[in-house]
Design a protein around this motif. Structure first.
Motif, short mmCIF file in Angstrom:
data_model
loop_
_atom_site.label_atom_id
_atom_site.label_comp_id
_atom_site.label_asym_id
_atom_site.label_seq_id
_atom_site.Cartn_x
_atom_site.Cartn_y
_atom_site.Cartn_z
N ASP A 46 69.62 35.21 3.29
CA ASP A 46 70.13 36.26 2.40
C ASP A 46 69.30 37.52 2.49
N ALA A 47 67.98 37.36 2.53
CA ALA A 47 67.10 38.52 2.57
C ALA A 47 67.23 39.30 3.88
N SER A 48 67.65 38.63 4.94
CA SER A 48 67.75 39.27 6.25
C SER A 48 68.97 40.18 6.38
N GLY A 49 69.94 40.01 5.50
CA GLY A 49 71.17 40.78 5.62
C GLY A 49 72.08 40.28 6.72
N ALA A 50 71.84 39.07 7.19
CA ALA A 50 72.61 38.54 8.33
C ALA A 50 74.06 38.25 7.98
N ASP A 51 74.38 38.08 6.70
CA ASP A 51 75.77 37.84 6.32
C ASP A 51 76.69 38.96 6.80
N LEU A 52 76.30 40.18 6.48
CA LEU A 52 77.13 41.32 6.84
C LEU A 52 77.19 41.49 8.35
N TRP A 53 76.07 41.29 9.01
CA TRP A 53 76.05 41.36 10.47
C TRP A 53 77.02 40.35 11.07
N TYR A 101 79.77 46.17 -0.14
CA TYR A 101 78.96 44.96 -0.06
C TYR A 101 77.85 44.96 -1.09
N VAL A 102 77.78 43.90 -1.88
CA VAL A 102 76.72 43.69 -2.87
C VAL A 102 76.26 42.25 -2.73
N SER A 103 74.98 42.03 -2.60
CA SER A 103 74.45 40.68 -2.49
C SER A 103 74.80 39.86 -3.72
N HIS A 104 75.14 38.59 -3.49
CA HIS A 104 75.45 37.72 -4.63
C HIS A 104 74.22 37.43 -5.49
N TRP A 105 73.04 37.83 -5.01
CA TRP A 105 71.84 37.69 -5.83
C TRP A 105 71.78 38.72 -6.95
N LEU A 106 72.52 39.81 -6.81
CA LEU A 106 72.49 40.86 -7.84
C LEU A 106 73.45 40.47 -8.96
N ARG A 107 72.94 39.66 -9.86
CA ARG A 107 73.77 39.14 -10.95
C ARG A 107 74.25 40.27 -11.84
N GLY A 149 87.70 36.05 7.56
CA GLY A 149 87.20 37.06 6.64
C GLY A 149 87.17 36.58 5.21
N ALA A 150 87.33 35.27 5.01
CA ALA A 150 87.39 34.72 3.66
C ALA A 150 86.01 34.47 3.05
N HIS A 151 84.99 34.28 3.91
CA HIS A 151 83.66 33.96 3.39
C HIS A 151 82.59 34.43 4.37
N TYR A 152 81.41 34.70 3.81
CA TYR A 152 80.21 34.92 4.61
C TYR A 152 79.62 33.56 4.98
N PRO A 153 78.80 33.49 6.03
CA PRO A 153 78.15 32.23 6.37
C PRO A 153 77.35 31.64 5.21
N SER A 154 76.67 32.49 4.44
CA SER A 154 75.86 31.96 3.33
C SER A 154 76.71 31.30 2.26
N HIS A 155 77.96 31.73 2.10
CA HIS A 155 78.83 31.09 1.11
C HIS A 155 79.04 29.63 1.45
#
Length: 234
Positions: free
Chosen positions: A28-35, A130-136, A195-201
């Motif tokens: 998550d910290a790497s931003g690899a989801d969006l990449w 795009y907003v990280s799911h960590w930003l509650r 396009g339904a989910h990021y890998p982290s999901h």
């Protein structure tokens, strides 16, 4: 049962959960989801979104397959598959219940999520940013309710089988675990292509299901007892 007989397996589960959590946090910290989703999406959207393989076979078909396997497990309380026959009935009942609990938990978490799916992002033809799911508590301008992956739970909910089988049928447990992990990655990969989910999901769904099943297994002595009546001390 003395509590110290539970520690080795409990510690093993905890170690796996912590290491996986650290890996997820690093991803998550790497931003690899969006990449990752940018490799399969464009301003026109996702070419695989409605493809028969990803949409019908792996999405709809995967969901149907998950319920079919659950039906087999339900019948297995009374008529177990050959590899599950060493399990006491209490363990088979737990297997069904833990699977249902995992299936139910993921949609509950999704319903409270403000994170939208990749196909909702403006750069892929939607309206969200795009907003990280960590930003509650931070909305992204889209419909949300995309985190974690519900479809991946059609596979990862069956991680319950690893905990049900590992004491009484360890060989079957290893094969079951491999099958569940491969199915979860396949379902998750298909959803990313759509396009339904990021890998982290997908990864978070697997982690949540593992932790839930590990926690629930602590309350069932049948999952910790040797077939000969002893206890698993190592």
């Amino acid at each position: 049962m003395p509590r110290d007989t539970l520690r080795p397996l409990w510690q093993q589960d905890l170690l796996v959960a912590v290491l996986a959590l650290l890996a997820l946090i690093a991803w998550d910290a790497s931003g690899a989801d969006l990449w990752a989703v940018r490799q399969v999406g464009s301003a026109e959207g996702f070419a695989w979104r409605e493809h028969w393989l990803t949409s019908q076979v792996l999405h709809q078909g995967g969901r149907a397959a998950g319920w079919a396997v659950f039906g087999v497990l339900l019948i297995g309380i009374w008529k177990p598959l050959p590899f599950a026959r060493p399990l006491p009935r209490a363990a088979r009942v737990w297997w069904v219940g833990a699977t249902l609990a995992a299936v139910a938990l993921i949609p509950l978490l999704k319903a409270r999520s403000l994170s939208s799916c990749p196909w909702d992002l403006a750069e892929f033809g939607g309206s969200a940013q795009y907003v990280s799911h960590w930003l509650r508590g931070v909305a992204d301008g889209g419909p949300g309710r995309c985190f974690p992956s519900g479809h991946a739970s059609a596979a990862f909910a069956f991680l319950s089988g690893w905990f049900a089988l590992r004491v009484h049928a360890p060989r079957a447990a290893r094969w079951w675990l491999l099958g569940v992990l491969l199915a979860g990655l396949l379902f998750g990969g298909a959803q990313m292509l759509r396009g339904a989910h990021y890998p982290s999901h997908t990864a978070w769904t697997g982690w949540i299901c593992f932790v839930l099943c590990a926690g629930l297994s602590q309350f069932v002595p049948a999952l910790r007892a040797r077939p000969n009546g002893g206890t698993l001390a190592a």
